[in-house]
Scaffold this motif. Sequence first.
Motif, PDB file in Angstrom:
ATOM      1  N   GLY A  31     -27.657  -4.878   0.933  1.00  0.00           N
ATOM      2  CA  GLY A  31     -26.466  -5.641   1.286  1.00  0.00           C
ATOM      3  C   GLY A  31     -26.684  -6.477   2.529  1.00  0.00           C
ATOM      4  O   GLY A  31     -27.591  -6.219   3.327  1.00  0.00           O
ATOM      5  N   GLN A  32     -25.857  -7.497   2.652  1.00  0.00           N
ATOM      6  CA  GLN A  32     -25.885  -8.434   3.777  1.00  0.00           C
ATOM      7  C   GLN A  32     -24.459  -8.518   4.322  1.00  0.00           C
ATOM      8  O   GLN A  32     -23.499  -8.628   3.555  1.00  0.00           O
ATOM      9  N   ILE A  33     -24.339  -8.475   5.627  1.00  0.00           N
ATOM     10  CA  ILE A  33     -23.032  -8.588   6.276  1.00  0.00           C
ATOM     11  C   ILE A  33     -23.097  -9.754   7.248  1.00  0.00           C
ATOM     12  O   ILE A  33     -24.063  -9.865   8.014  1.00  0.00           O
ATOM     13  N   ILE A  34     -22.090 -10.617   7.203  1.00  0.00           N
ATOM     14  CA  ILE A  34     -21.990 -11.650   8.226  1.00  0.00           C
ATOM     15  C   ILE A  34     -20.678 -11.462   8.974  1.00  0.00           C
ATOM     16  O   ILE A  34     -19.672 -11.071   8.397  1.00  0.00           O
ATOM     17  N   TYR A  35     -20.721 -11.725  10.260  1.00  0.00           N
ATOM     18  CA  TYR A  35     -19.532 -11.718  11.119  1.00  0.00           C
ATOM     19  C   TYR A  35     -19.547 -13.042  11.877  1.00  0.00           C
ATOM     20  O   TYR A  35     -20.529 -13.351  12.572  1.00  0.00           O
ATOM     21  N   MET A  36     -18.489 -13.843  11.702  1.00  0.00           N
ATOM     22  CA  MET A  36     -18.419 -15.156  12.336  1.00  0.00           C
ATOM     23  C   MET A  36     -18.004 -14.996  13.800  1.00  0.00           C
ATOM     24  O   MET A  36     -16.868 -14.629  14.100  1.00  0.00           O
ATOM     25  N   LEU A  37     -18.944 -15.251  14.677  1.00  0.00           N
ATOM     26  CA  LEU A  37     -18.669 -15.221  16.113  1.00  0.00           C
ATOM     27  C   LEU A  37     -17.941 -16.500  16.539  1.00  0.00           C
ATOM     28  O   LEU A  37     -17.108 -16.483  17.451  1.00  0.00           O
ATOM     29  N   LYS A  38     -18.270 -17.598  15.850  1.00  0.00           N
ATOM     30  CA  LYS A  38     -17.706 -18.902  16.184  1.00  0.00           C
ATOM     31  C   LYS A  38     -17.797 -19.784  14.946  1.00  0.00           C
ATOM     32  O   LYS A  38     -18.762 -19.690  14.181  1.00  0.00           O
ATOM     33  N   GLY A  39     -16.813 -20.649  14.741  1.00  0.00           N
ATOM     34  CA  GLY A  39     -16.856 -21.595  13.642  1.00  0.00           C
ATOM     35  C   GLY A  39     -16.479 -20.986  12.306  1.00  0.00           C
ATOM     36  O   GLY A  39     -15.733 -20.009  12.242  1.00  0.00           O
ATOM     37  N   TRP A  40     -17.041 -21.555  11.221  1.00  0.00           N
ATOM     38  CA  TRP A  40     -16.738 -21.109   9.863  1.00  0.00           C
ATOM     39  C   TRP A  40     -17.894 -21.468   8.922  1.00  0.00           C
ATOM     40  O   TRP A  40     -18.713 -22.328   9.222  1.00  0.00           O
ATOM     41  N   VAL A  41     -17.917 -20.802   7.767  1.00  0.00           N
ATOM     42  CA  VAL A  41     -18.860 -21.105   6.696  1.00  0.00           C
ATOM     43  C   VAL A  41     -18.125 -20.973   5.362  1.00  0.00           C
ATOM     44  O   VAL A  41     -17.303 -20.084   5.186  1.00  0.00           O
ATOM     45  N   ASP A  42     -18.405 -21.903   4.438  1.00  0.00           N
ATOM     46  CA  ASP A  42     -17.857 -21.861   3.083  1.00  0.00           C
ATOM     47  C   ASP A  42     -18.936 -21.372   2.132  1.00  0.00           C
ATOM     48  O   ASP A  42     -20.088 -21.832   2.201  1.00  0.00           O
ATOM     49  N   LEU A  43     -18.560 -20.462   1.239  1.00  0.00           N
ATOM     50  CA  LEU A  43     -19.494 -19.925   0.248  1.00  0.00           C
ATOM     51  C   LEU A  43     -18.835 -19.880  -1.111  1.00  0.00           C
ATOM     52  O   LEU A  43     -17.606 -19.774  -1.212  1.00  0.00           O
ATOM     53  N   GLU A  44     -19.660 -19.930  -2.151  1.00  0.00           N
ATOM     54  CA  GLU A  44     -19.194 -19.688  -3.509  1.00  0.00           C
ATOM     55  C   GLU A  44     -20.090 -18.620  -4.116  1.00  0.00           C
ATOM     56  O   GLU A  44     -21.248 -18.468  -3.726  1.00  0.00           O
ATOM     57  N   PHE A  45     -19.518 -17.875  -5.074  1.00  0.00           N
ATOM     58  CA  PHE A  45     -20.192 -16.705  -5.624  1.00  0.00           C
ATOM     59  C   PHE A  45     -20.273 -16.766  -7.141  1.00  0.00           C
ATOM     60  O   PHE A  45     -19.497 -17.472  -7.785  1.00  0.00           O
ATOM     61  N   GLU A  46     -21.185 -15.984  -7.680  1.00  0.00           N
ATOM     62  CA  GLU A  46     -21.378 -15.923  -9.127  1.00  0.00           C
ATOM     63  C   GLU A  46     -20.112 -15.542  -9.879  1.00  0.00           C
ATOM     64  O   GLU A  46     -19.981 -15.820 -11.071  1.00  0.00           O
ATOM     65  N   THR A  47     -19.161 -14.936  -9.197  1.00  0.00           N
ATOM     66  CA  THR A  47     -17.883 -14.550  -9.801  1.00  0.00           C
ATOM     67  C   THR A  47     -16.944 -15.744  -9.961  1.00  0.00           C
ATOM     68  O   THR A  47     -15.881 -15.616 -10.564  1.00  0.00           O
ATOM     69  N   GLY A  48     -17.311 -16.901  -9.382  1.00  0.00           N
ATOM     70  CA  GLY A  48     -16.440 -18.074  -9.391  1.00  0.00           C
ATOM     71  C   GLY A  48     -15.578 -18.161  -8.138  1.00  0.00           C
ATOM     72  O   GLY A  48     -14.932 -19.171  -7.882  1.00  0.00           O
ATOM     73  N   GLU A  49     -15.577 -17.104  -7.349  1.00  0.00           N
ATOM     74  CA  GLU A  49     -14.772 -17.076  -6.119  1.00  0.00           C
ATOM     75  C   GLU A  49     -15.383 -17.995  -5.063  1.00  0.00           C
ATOM     76  O   GLU A  49     -16.601 -18.061  -4.908  1.00  0.00           O
ATOM     77  N   LYS A  50     -14.516 -18.706  -4.353  1.00  0.00           N
ATOM     78  CA  LYS A  50     -14.927 -19.528  -3.213  1.00  0.00           C
ATOM     79  C   LYS A  50     -14.174 -19.015  -2.003  1.00  0.00           C
ATOM     80  O   LYS A  50     -12.991 -18.689  -2.094  1.00  0.00           O
ATOM     81  N   THR A  51     -14.857 -18.919  -0.876  1.00  0.00           N
ATOM     82  CA  THR A  51     -14.205 -18.389   0.313  1.00  0.00           C
ATOM     83  C   THR A  51     -14.718 -19.084   1.562  1.00  0.00           C
ATOM     84  O   THR A  51     -15.857 -19.541   1.608  1.00  0.00           O
ATOM     85  N   ARG A  52     -13.846 -19.180   2.558  1.00  0.00           N
ATOM     86  CA  ARG A  52     -14.227 -19.647   3.888  1.00  0.00           C
ATOM     87  C   ARG A  52     -14.138 -18.439   4.815  1.00  0.00           C
ATOM     88  O   ARG A  52     -13.110 -17.762   4.884  1.00  0.00           O
ATOM     89  N   VAL A  53     -15.208 -18.175   5.528  1.00  0.00           N
ATOM     90  CA  VAL A  53     -15.223 -17.101   6.518  1.00  0.00           C
ATOM     91  C   VAL A  53     -15.047 -17.772   7.876  1.00  0.00           C
ATOM     92  O   VAL A  53     -15.870 -18.588   8.280  1.00  0.00           O
ATOM     93  N   ASN A  54     -13.957 -17.453   8.556  1.00  0.00           N
ATOM     94  CA  ASN A  54     -13.606 -18.055   9.840  1.00  0.00           C
ATOM     95  C   ASN A  54     -13.991 -17.161  11.007  1.00  0.00           C
ATOM     96  O   ASN A  54     -14.264 -15.967  10.832  1.00  0.00           O
ATOM     97  N   GLU A  55     -13.960 -17.740  12.193  1.00  0.00           N
ATOM     98  CA  GLU A  55     -14.231 -17.005  13.431  1.00  0.00           C
ATOM     99  C   GLU A  55     -13.430 -15.705  13.454  1.00  0.00           C
ATOM    100  O   GLU A  55     -12.241 -15.690  13.150  1.00  0.00           O
TER     101      GLU A  55
END
Length: 141
Positions: free
Chosen positions: A76-100
């Motif tokens: 597994g991989q874990i990300i924690y946004m210290l600053k800013g944001w990242v947008d990702l899309e997944f094989e499930t079709g889900e799209k998400t933005r991870v914010n600070e």
Amino acid sequence: MSSAAPKTAQSATESTTHLRHATKDNAPLVKGRRTFFKYRDLGVTEASAGKLRAQVMQTVDDMKEPTGWHYHECDGQIIYMLKGWVDLEFETGEKTRVNEGESLFIPGGMKHNETALSSDSEILELSVPAEMATVACESPL
């Protein structure tokens, strides 16, 4: 009350792991997967005998296009946004933005694609185990 140290499954002298305090002076920049990031190794791989990797990724250049679909060979991989944001899309079709201040767990083997990133992003990334291969793949969608 007893002043004895708490019992653990393995004493520190029997273990191959050790305490690690990372500072800007002793946590070197290392080569990473993406050219738009600089990576700071926090020394956890060695301290945990390869059980866990921890690094800080900081944007140094604009992300000009999505990373492309890929997955990681790890538990597994874990990300924690210290600053800013990242947008990702997944094989499930889900799209998400991870914010600070937010985190995201991505199970090993899950196909995903980073599609956008703020120019000021800073991300704490953990992987279990420390060794984590990145494998490019076709879009599952």
